[in-house]
Design an enzyme around this catalytic site. Structure first.
Site, PDB file in Angstrom:
ATOM      1  N   HIS A   1       0.860  -1.193   0.000  1.00 38.12           N
ATOM      2  CA  HIS A   1       0.000   0.000   0.000  1.00 38.12           C
ATOM      3  C   HIS A   1       0.889   1.234   0.000  1.00 38.12           C
ATOM      4  O   HIS A   1       1.950   1.235   0.614  1.00 38.12           O
ATOM      5  CB  HIS A   1      -0.898   0.020   1.247  1.00 38.12           C
ATOM      6  CG  HIS A   1      -2.070   0.925   1.097  1.00 38.12           C
ATOM      7  ND1 HIS A   1      -1.975   2.273   1.304  1.00 38.12           N
ATOM      8  CD2 HIS A   1      -3.341   0.689   0.701  1.00 38.12           C
ATOM      9  CE1 HIS A   1      -3.165   2.816   1.084  1.00 38.12           C
ATOM     10  NE2 HIS A   1      -4.014   1.893   0.712  1.00 38.12           N
TER      11      HIS A   1
ATOM     12  N   ASP B   1      -7.951  -5.297  -0.184  1.00 39.53           N
ATOM     13  CA  ASP B   1      -8.404  -6.159  -1.295  1.00 39.53           C
ATOM     14  C   ASP B   1      -8.085  -7.624  -1.076  1.00 39.53           C
ATOM     15  O   ASP B   1      -8.567  -8.476  -1.817  1.00 39.53           O
ATOM     16  CB  ASP B   1      -7.736  -5.690  -2.596  1.00 39.53           C
ATOM     17  CG  ASP B   1      -8.205  -4.301  -2.942  1.00 39.53           C
ATOM     18  OD1 ASP B   1      -7.373  -3.399  -3.032  1.00 39.53           O
ATOM     19  OD2 ASP B   1      -9.439  -4.118  -3.045  1.00 39.53           O
TER      20      ASP B   1
HETATM   21  C1  SDX Z   1      -6.104   0.120  -2.957  1.00 38.30           C
HETATM   22  O1  SDX Z   1      -4.360   4.621  -2.034  1.00 38.30           O
HETATM   23  C2  SDX Z   1      -5.313   3.984  -1.446  1.00 38.30           C
HETATM   24  O2  SDX Z   1      -5.763   4.364  -0.385  1.00 38.30           O
HETATM   25  C3  SDX Z   1      -5.853   2.796  -2.190  1.00 38.30           C
HETATM   26  C4  SDX Z   1      -6.892   1.953  -1.467  1.00 38.30           C
HETATM   27  C5  SDX Z   1      -8.187   2.707  -1.258  1.00 38.30           C
HETATM   28  O3  SDX Z   1      -8.938   2.304  -0.363  1.00 38.30           O
HETATM   29  O4  SDX Z   1      -8.475   3.639  -2.066  1.00 38.30           O
HETATM   30  O5  SDX Z   1      -6.391   1.519  -0.235  1.00 38.30           O
HETATM   31  C6  SDX Z   1      -7.275   0.720  -2.296  1.00 38.30           C
HETATM   32  O6  SDX Z   1      -5.811   0.460  -4.050  1.00 38.30           O
HETATM   33  C7  SDX Z   1      -5.255  -0.876  -2.185  1.00 38.30           C
HETATM   34  C8  SDX Z   1      -4.006  -1.334  -2.993  1.00 38.30           C
HETATM   35  C9  SDX Z   1      -4.474  -2.403  -3.964  1.00 38.30           C
HETATM   36  N1  SDX Z   1      -3.353  -2.757  -4.901  1.00 38.30           N
HETATM   37  C10 SDX Z   1      -2.785  -3.929  -4.848  1.00 38.30           C
HETATM   38  O7  SDX Z   1      -2.983  -4.785  -3.995  1.00 38.30           O
HETATM   39  C11 SDX Z   1      -1.835  -4.188  -6.015  1.00 38.30           C
HETATM   40  C12 SDX Z   1      -0.517  -4.747  -5.481  1.00 38.30           C
HETATM   41  N2  SDX Z   1       0.171  -3.709  -4.724  1.00 38.30           N
HETATM   42  C13 SDX Z   1       1.067  -2.859  -5.447  1.00 38.30           C
HETATM   43  O8  SDX Z   1       0.944  -2.712  -6.780  1.00 38.30           O
HETATM   44  C14 SDX Z   1       1.632  -1.715  -4.631  1.00 38.30           C
HETATM   45  O9  SDX Z   1       1.871  -2.169  -3.370  1.00 38.30           O
HETATM   46  C15 SDX Z   1       0.793  -0.441  -4.555  1.00 38.30           C
HETATM   47  C16 SDX Z   1       0.465   0.057  -5.909  1.00 38.30           C
HETATM   48  C17 SDX Z   1      -0.461  -0.705  -3.793  1.00 38.30           C
HETATM   49  C18 SDX Z   1       1.630   0.599  -3.845  1.00 38.30           C
HETATM   50  O10 SDX Z   1       2.723   0.813  -4.610  1.00 38.30           O
HETATM   51  P1  SDX Z   1       3.782   2.019  -4.254  1.00 38.30           P
HETATM   52  O11 SDX Z   1       3.425   2.687  -2.986  1.00 38.30           O
HETATM   53  O12 SDX Z   1       3.934   2.863  -5.471  1.00 38.30           O
HETATM   54  O13 SDX Z   1       5.067   1.227  -3.898  1.00 38.30           O
HETATM   55  P2  SDX Z   1       6.085   0.689  -4.956  1.00 38.30           P
HETATM   56  O14 SDX Z   1       5.340   0.179  -6.147  1.00 38.30           O
HETATM   57  O15 SDX Z   1       7.142   1.713  -5.160  1.00 38.30           O
HETATM   58  O16 SDX Z   1       6.675  -0.570  -4.173  1.00 38.30           O
HETATM   59  C19 SDX Z   1       7.705  -0.394  -3.233  1.00 38.30           C
HETATM   60  C20 SDX Z   1       8.530  -1.675  -3.359  1.00 38.30           C
HETATM   61  C21 SDX Z   1       8.934  -1.975  -4.809  1.00 38.30           C
HETATM   62  O17 SDX Z   1      10.144  -2.680  -4.752  1.00 38.30           O
HETATM   63  P3  SDX Z   1      11.537  -1.837  -5.009  1.00 38.30           P
HETATM   64  O18 SDX Z   1      11.399  -1.161  -6.365  1.00 38.30           O
HETATM   65  O19 SDX Z   1      11.633  -0.865  -3.877  1.00 38.30           O
HETATM   66  O20 SDX Z   1      12.596  -2.897  -5.001  1.00 38.30           O
HETATM   67  O21 SDX Z   1       7.724  -2.809  -2.950  1.00 38.30           O
HETATM   68  C22 SDX Z   1       7.534  -3.678  -4.044  1.00 38.30           C
HETATM   69  C23 SDX Z   1       7.873  -2.907  -5.306  1.00 38.30           C
HETATM   70  O22 SDX Z   1       8.348  -3.788  -6.318  1.00 38.30           O
HETATM   71  N3  SDX Z   1       6.135  -4.085  -4.022  1.00 38.30           N
HETATM   72  C24 SDX Z   1       5.682  -5.319  -4.212  1.00 38.30           C
HETATM   73  C25 SDX Z   1       4.281  -5.234  -4.061  1.00 38.30           C
HETATM   74  N4  SDX Z   1       3.937  -3.978  -3.813  1.00 38.30           N
HETATM   75  C26 SDX Z   1       5.087  -3.262  -3.798  1.00 38.30           C
HETATM   76  N5  SDX Z   1       6.307  -6.482  -4.484  1.00 38.30           N
HETATM   77  C27 SDX Z   1       5.528  -7.585  -4.613  1.00 38.30           C
HETATM   78  N6  SDX Z   1       4.161  -7.574  -4.481  1.00 38.30           N
HETATM   79  C28 SDX Z   1       3.527  -6.423  -4.190  1.00 38.30           C
HETATM   80  N7  SDX Z   1       2.206  -6.435  -4.063  1.00 38.30           N
END
Ligand code: SDX
Length: 429
Positions: free
Chosen positions: A306, A363
């Site tokens: 998140h 989710d």
């Molecule tokens: C919702 O914003 C809100 O409030 C949203 C929400 C709402 O109620 O409106 O809460 C609803 O959207 C919840 C989130 C649902 N999305 C997912 O479950 C999809 C999977 N999660 C990701 O795509 C990710 O965690 C995000 C998009 C939710 C957040 O991404 P960020 O904050 O942009 O973080 P990032 O992508 O920069 O990740 C940081 C690190 C990265 O690794 P590095 O580049 O630092 O090496 O963490 C890793 C990412 O690769 N990472 C994951 C991961 N999520 C982040 N690795 C594996 N699996 C994951 N799910």
């Protein structure tokens, strides 16, 4: 509040003092609205450290896993309140008294039907259209059916549009499902609760009576409560941006639906269940955990991570309890829950996820509950959008109620070509 300032040393032109604004809780902010005159903009793609507005609706503490709606903790609201009670709170800032609550519920009930022509509007879609595509299209088209509530500068128009959206979203969402099933649309039944009415519009058929299961009704309402609002997330920010131009409320909510559809946002619940089904059995979890860590593999664990929560998403905790309750009470033994529980256990003990503070989010469990209720995966994000409509409207109202609100128009760091002269086609290489 103390008159705080931040001093910014600029590479040239000396330094600039910027006012610091303090909130009730969370980060204070540095007001950079006047920074442009220094010859500099700030740069924050994805808005990781940018407050886009002042709001009193929802507060999140990502480190502590705290979520408050108008100051009330989400776990108390999920346990004690219901979706329409929360809608009133989000809209007006206080919990309704008995009379206000009864009036609000009555007003919502009297707007649950949609214009009969809307049923024909659906006919333009293929039956296999994704329900989110239909929801987005139909919501945007509401301005063609309800022209008497489009003037965003008229408080009466804003009020009637808000009620129409909260009241009609379940009806339209259920119509998307019925249309995709080739079944007749089911009219709302106003003697039922908000969640009960949605369930009967989804699952009733004209040829037999439908009885709302109270366990399913409570779980559905709780899912609505847990998805109602979440501060300045991508879709809410989209609604605010669209609303800042004076676009009509239906167009703004349609823009929010479009943004929510993305798999990184509200589309994650559908993607999460598809992922659990792809994993299939507990013994395949390590293979997917390794893929999630592999930088060269675009695969991510849907339902984990998140932007704000670097601790457990408090909604996921409530959703997890509800998940167990519903499966137990409905006597459903879903192997996907076993996969989900084992995936959560492994991920929460894995150095990669611990170091990156990736916890299950809202989710992760919602999909399992909705599957248990009998809702198809393709409808999961539609239900998220239905619930988030109250939050979107609350932020849209708050923005329009704020004196001196302006159209939102971010700037950029330009890295394109400098000015150059046009070259005639005959002179090009
Ligand atoms: C919702 O914003 C809100 O409030 C949203 C929400 C709402 O109620 O409106 O809460 C609803 O959207 C919840 C989130 C649902 N999305 C997912 O479950 C999809 C999977 N999660 C990701 O795509 C990710 O965690 C995000 C998009 C939710 C957040 O991404 P960020 O904050 O942009 O973080 P990032 O992508 O920069 O990740 C940081 C690190 C990265 O690794 P590095 O580049 O630092 O090496 O963490 C890793 C990412 O690769 N990472 C994951 C991961 N999520 C982040 N690795 C594996 N699996 C994951 N799910």
């Amino acid at each position: 509040m103390a008159d705080l300032k931040a001093k910014l040393e600029l590479p040239e032109n000396g330094s600039i003092e910027l006012p610091v604004k303090q909130g009730t809780a969370g980060h204070d902010v540095i007001d950079i609205s006047k920074l442009g005159s220094s010859g500099y903009f700030t740069f924050d793609p994805g808005f990781l450290a940018t407050a886009s507005c002042e709001s009193a609706i929802t507060y999140i503490d990502g480190d502590k896993g705290v979520l408050l709606h108008r100051g009330y903790p989400i776990d108390q609201l999920a346990e004690e309140s219901n979706y329409l009670d929360l809608c009133y709170l989000l809209f007006y800032g206080e919990l309704p008294n008995k009379e206000q609550y009864a009036q609000f519920v009555e007003t919502v009930k009297t707007h649950t039907m949609v214009h009969e022509q809307l049923a024909f509007f659906f006919r333009g879609f293929r039956r296999d259209a994704h329900p989110m595509a239909m929801l987005c299209g139909v919501t945007g088209a509401l301005s063609a059916f309800y022209q008497d509530s489009l003037d965003v500068n008229d408080p009466k128009h804003r009020r009637i549009a808000a009620f129409r959206l909260v009241s009609k979203m379940p009806t339209i969402a259920a119509m998307c499902y019925k249309y995709s099933q080739g079944q007749p649309f089911i009219y709302p039944r106003n003697e039922l609760s908000y969640a009960g009415n949605f369930l009967q519009m989804m699952f009733a058929v004209p040829c037999e009576d439908y009885k709302v299961n109270p366990i399913v009704e409570r779980a559905m309402d709780r899912i609505f409560v847990l998805h109602a609002d979440h501060e300045q997330n991508a879709s809410t920010s989209t609604v605010r941006l669209a609303g800042s131009s004076g676009a009509n409320p239906f167009a703004c909510i349609a823009a929010g639906i479009a943004s929510l559809w993305g798999p990184a946002h509200g589309g994650a619940n559908e993607a999460c269940l598809n992922m659990l089904e792809e994993i299939g059995t507990v013994d395949r979890i390590p293979e997917f955990i390794e893929r999630a860590k592999d930088k060269d593999d675009p695969f991510r664990l849907m339902g984990f991570g998140h932007r704000v929560y670097k601790n457990f998403d408090p909604r996921a905790k409530v959703m997890r309890e509800t998940c167990h309750e519903v499966l137990e009470e409905l006597k459903i033994d879903d192997p996907l829950l076993d996969v989900a529980m084992e995936l959560e256990r492994i991920a929460l003990n894995d150095e990669y996820f611990i170091s990156k503070k990736l916890y299950p989010n809202v989710d992760f469990y919602s999909g399992i509950i909705m599957k248990a209720i009998g809702i198809p995966t393709s409808m999961f994000t539609v239900i998220f959008a239905l619930a988030r409509t109250s939050g979107w409207i609350a932020h849209w109202k708050e923005m329009l109620d704020q004196p001196g609100h302006k159209i939102s128009r971010p700037r950029q760091l330009y890295t394109g070509k400098d000015s150059r002269n046009f070259v005639e086609l005959k002179d090009r290489d």
